[in-house]
Design a protein around this motif. Structure first.
Motif, PDB file in Angstrom:
ATOM      1  N   GLN A 106       3.759  10.196  -7.207  1.00  0.00           N
ATOM      2  CA  GLN A 106       4.693  10.572  -8.269  1.00  0.00           C
ATOM      3  C   GLN A 106       3.941  10.938  -9.549  1.00  0.00           C
ATOM      4  O   GLN A 106       4.340  11.861 -10.255  1.00  0.00           O
ATOM      5  N   LEU A 107       2.877  10.203  -9.840  1.00  0.00           N
ATOM      6  CA  LEU A 107       2.109  10.478 -11.062  1.00  0.00           C
ATOM      7  C   LEU A 107       1.326  11.781 -10.975  1.00  0.00           C
ATOM      8  O   LEU A 107       1.233  12.511 -11.966  1.00  0.00           O
ATOM      9  N   ARG A 108       0.754  12.051  -9.824  1.00  0.00           N
ATOM     10  CA  ARG A 108      -0.065  13.259  -9.658  1.00  0.00           C
ATOM     11  C   ARG A 108       0.260  13.924  -8.331  1.00  0.00           C
ATOM     12  O   ARG A 108      -0.502  13.834  -7.369  1.00  0.00           O
ATOM     13  N   SER A 109       1.356  14.626  -8.296  1.00  0.00           N
ATOM     14  CA  SER A 109       1.780  15.264  -7.046  1.00  0.00           C
ATOM     15  C   SER A 109       0.974  16.521  -6.726  1.00  0.00           C
ATOM     16  O   SER A 109       1.062  17.041  -5.616  1.00  0.00           O
ATOM     17  N   ASN A 127      -3.567  12.397  -2.898  1.00  0.00           N
ATOM     18  CA  ASN A 127      -2.392  11.525  -3.008  1.00  0.00           C
ATOM     19  C   ASN A 127      -1.393  11.786  -1.887  1.00  0.00           C
ATOM     20  O   ASN A 127      -0.774  10.852  -1.364  1.00  0.00           O
ATOM     21  N   TRP A 128      -1.223  13.051  -1.508  1.00  0.00           N
ATOM     22  CA  TRP A 128      -0.322  13.396  -0.418  1.00  0.00           C
ATOM     23  C   TRP A 128      -0.831  12.808   0.901  1.00  0.00           C
ATOM     24  O   TRP A 128      -0.083  12.174   1.647  1.00  0.00           O
ATOM     25  N   ILE A 129      -2.114  13.019   1.138  1.00  0.00           N
ATOM     26  CA  ILE A 129      -2.696  12.564   2.398  1.00  0.00           C
ATOM     27  C   ILE A 129      -2.717  11.038   2.461  1.00  0.00           C
ATOM     28  O   ILE A 129      -2.398  10.439   3.498  1.00  0.00           O
ATOM     29  N   ALA A 130      -3.070  10.391   1.381  1.00  0.00           N
ATOM     30  CA  ALA A 130      -3.096   8.920   1.357  1.00  0.00           C
ATOM     31  C   ALA A 130      -1.692   8.345   1.559  1.00  0.00           C
ATOM     32  O   ALA A 130      -1.531   7.315   2.221  1.00  0.00           O
ATOM     33  N   PHE A 131      -0.669   9.003   1.000  1.00  0.00           N
ATOM     34  CA  PHE A 131       0.706   8.548   1.192  1.00  0.00           C
ATOM     35  C   PHE A 131       1.106   8.688   2.667  1.00  0.00           C
ATOM     36  O   PHE A 131       1.741   7.792   3.241  1.00  0.00           O
ATOM     37  N   ALA A 132       0.699   9.783   3.288  1.00  0.00           N
ATOM     38  CA  ALA A 132       0.986   9.974   4.715  1.00  0.00           C
ATOM     39  C   ALA A 132       0.259   8.921   5.553  1.00  0.00           C
ATOM     40  O   ALA A 132       0.845   8.329   6.471  1.00  0.00           O
ATOM     41  N   ILE A 133      -0.997   8.665   5.230  1.00  0.00           N
ATOM     42  CA  ILE A 133      -1.770   7.657   5.961  1.00  0.00           C
ATOM     43  C   ILE A 133      -1.141   6.279   5.804  1.00  0.00           C
ATOM     44  O   ILE A 133      -1.105   5.484   6.755  1.00  0.00           O
ATOM     45  N   ALA A 134      -0.628   5.978   4.619  1.00  0.00           N
ATOM     46  CA  ALA A 134       0.023   4.693   4.384  1.00  0.00           C
ATOM     47  C   ALA A 134       1.204   4.519   5.335  1.00  0.00           C
ATOM     48  O   ALA A 134       1.390   3.449   5.925  1.00  0.00           O
ATOM     49  N   HIS A 135       1.989   5.574   5.505  1.00  0.00           N
ATOM     50  CA  HIS A 135       3.131   5.491   6.431  1.00  0.00           C
ATOM     51  C   HIS A 135       2.658   5.409   7.877  1.00  0.00           C
ATOM     52  O   HIS A 135       3.285   4.734   8.695  1.00  0.00           O
ATOM     53  N   HIS A 136       1.562   6.084   8.188  1.00  0.00           N
ATOM     54  CA  HIS A 136       0.994   6.001   9.529  1.00  0.00           C
ATOM     55  C   HIS A 136       0.576   4.560   9.822  1.00  0.00           C
ATOM     56  O   HIS A 136       0.872   4.012  10.888  1.00  0.00           O
ATOM     57  N   LEU A 137      -0.111   3.929   8.873  1.00  0.00           N
ATOM     58  CA  LEU A 137      -0.517   2.531   9.044  1.00  0.00           C
ATOM     59  C   LEU A 137       0.682   1.595   9.152  1.00  0.00           C
ATOM     60  O   LEU A 137       0.623   0.568   9.833  1.00  0.00           O
ATOM     61  N   ASP A 138       1.750   1.959   8.488  1.00  0.00           N
ATOM     62  CA  ASP A 138       2.968   1.152   8.513  1.00  0.00           C
ATOM     63  C   ASP A 138       3.759   1.370   9.808  1.00  0.00           C
ATOM     64  O   ASP A 138       4.779   0.719  10.031  1.00  0.00           O
ATOM     65  N   GLY A 139       3.293   2.304  10.656  1.00  0.00           N
ATOM     66  CA  GLY A 139       3.954   2.549  11.925  1.00  0.00           C
ATOM     67  C   GLY A 139       5.077   3.559  11.861  1.00  0.00           C
ATOM     68  O   GLY A 139       5.802   3.753  12.831  1.00  0.00           O
ATOM     69  N   PHE A 168       0.834  -1.205   0.000  1.00  0.00           N
ATOM     70  CA  PHE A 168       0.000   0.000   0.000  1.00  0.00           C
ATOM     71  C   PHE A 168       0.867   1.253   0.000  1.00  0.00           C
ATOM     72  O   PHE A 168       0.587   2.208  -0.732  1.00  0.00           O
ATOM     73  N   VAL A 169       1.931   1.251   0.806  1.00  0.00           N
ATOM     74  CA  VAL A 169       2.859   2.389   0.843  1.00  0.00           C
ATOM     75  C   VAL A 169       3.462   2.601  -0.543  1.00  0.00           C
ATOM     76  O   VAL A 169       3.515   3.730  -1.045  1.00  0.00           O
ATOM     77  N   ASP A 170       3.896   1.514  -1.177  1.00  0.00           N
ATOM     78  CA  ASP A 170       4.502   1.602  -2.506  1.00  0.00           C
ATOM     79  C   ASP A 170       3.501   2.127  -3.544  1.00  0.00           C
ATOM     80  O   ASP A 170       3.839   2.999  -4.354  1.00  0.00           O
ATOM     81  N   THR A 171       2.284   1.640  -3.493  1.00  0.00           N
ATOM     82  CA  THR A 171       1.255   2.092  -4.439  1.00  0.00           C
ATOM     83  C   THR A 171       0.963   3.573  -4.253  1.00  0.00           C
ATOM     84  O   THR A 171       0.854   4.324  -5.232  1.00  0.00           O
ATOM     85  N   ARG A 172       0.822   4.005  -2.988  1.00  0.00           N
ATOM     86  CA  ARG A 172       0.521   5.414  -2.732  1.00  0.00           C
ATOM     87  C   ARG A 172       1.680   6.307  -3.175  1.00  0.00           C
ATOM     88  O   ARG A 172       1.476   7.410  -3.658  1.00  0.00           O
ATOM     89  N   TYR A 173       2.927   5.804  -3.039  1.00  0.00           N
ATOM     90  CA  TYR A 173       4.089   6.569  -3.487  1.00  0.00           C
ATOM     91  C   TYR A 173       4.060   6.741  -5.000  1.00  0.00           C
ATOM     92  O   TYR A 173       4.300   7.830  -5.523  1.00  0.00           O
TER      93      TYR A 173
END
Length: 190
Positions: A16-19, A24-36, A7-12
């Motif tokens: 990159q595709l639509r910065s 996309n920014w928030i989902a990428f942050a949430i992915a890292h939050h879920l990853d601890g 999920f982290v990789d997909t959100r990253y």
């Protein structure tokens, strides 16, 4: 979710595709939050905030929620002091005043600033006397253990006076042999 690193990789990749897309920014942050990875989550949220020139009035509430989320992530990442500093710094931008008071009281309690936390919990209690979180926080400020299953407040006080705060056997025998007042009958029942 089973594959959080995926999920982290997909959100990253989507970032990159639509910065220029906020989601996309928030989902990428949430992915890292879920990853601890709380620290990286906060860095991503800060990087996104740095791309904003000015917050339009129509997006002020959403930005407020983003700041609250950032404070929550800091608190979960064991940075209660930084979370409290963020709430103080961004106080005028935070729209959910009640939620901010709750978070502030929890952070003060976490930082063992019980006098300030108790004051806030009393204020919250006057606003909503039915909120169990407020009662639990106030109990912690006063040194009373909330959620002690099967025990009345008097039993907790007797246990604390006897010095058996960590004795599990006292808890089970006390709660099973004592009588409990019933509001329906007005009598104690066994």
């Amino acid at each position: 979710m089973h594959d959080i690193p995926g999920f982290v990789d997909t959100r990253y990749r989507l970032l990159q595709l639509r910065s220029n897309n906020r989601n996309n920014w928030i989902a990428f942050a949430i992915a890292h939050h879920l990853d601890g990875n709380h620290e990286l989550c906060v860095q991503i949220l800060s990087a996104y905030e740095s791309t904003l020139d000015e917050i339009p009035a129509s997006e002020a509430y959403e930005h407020s929620e983003l700041l609250s989320y950032k404070a929550l992530v800091l608190a979960e990442g064991e940075q209660a002091g930084a979370a409290l500093a963020l709430l103080d710094k961004e106080q005028d931008k935070l729209k959910d005043k009640l939620g901010t008071l709750h978070m502030r009281a929890q952070l003060l309690l976490q930082l063992q600033r019980t006098a300030e936390a108790e004051e806030l919990y009393h204020k919250l209690l006057s606003l909503n006397p039915d909120d169990y979180r407020v009662h639990e926080g106030l109990q912690l400020c006063l040194g009373i253990e909330p959620h002690t299953e099967g025990q009345t407040w008097q039993q907790q006080q007797q246990k604390a006076a006897a010095g058996g705060a960590n004795d599990v056997s006292t808890t089970t025998t006390t709660s099973s042999s004592s009588s409990v007042w019933s509001p329906h009958s007005g009598k104690k029942r066994r």
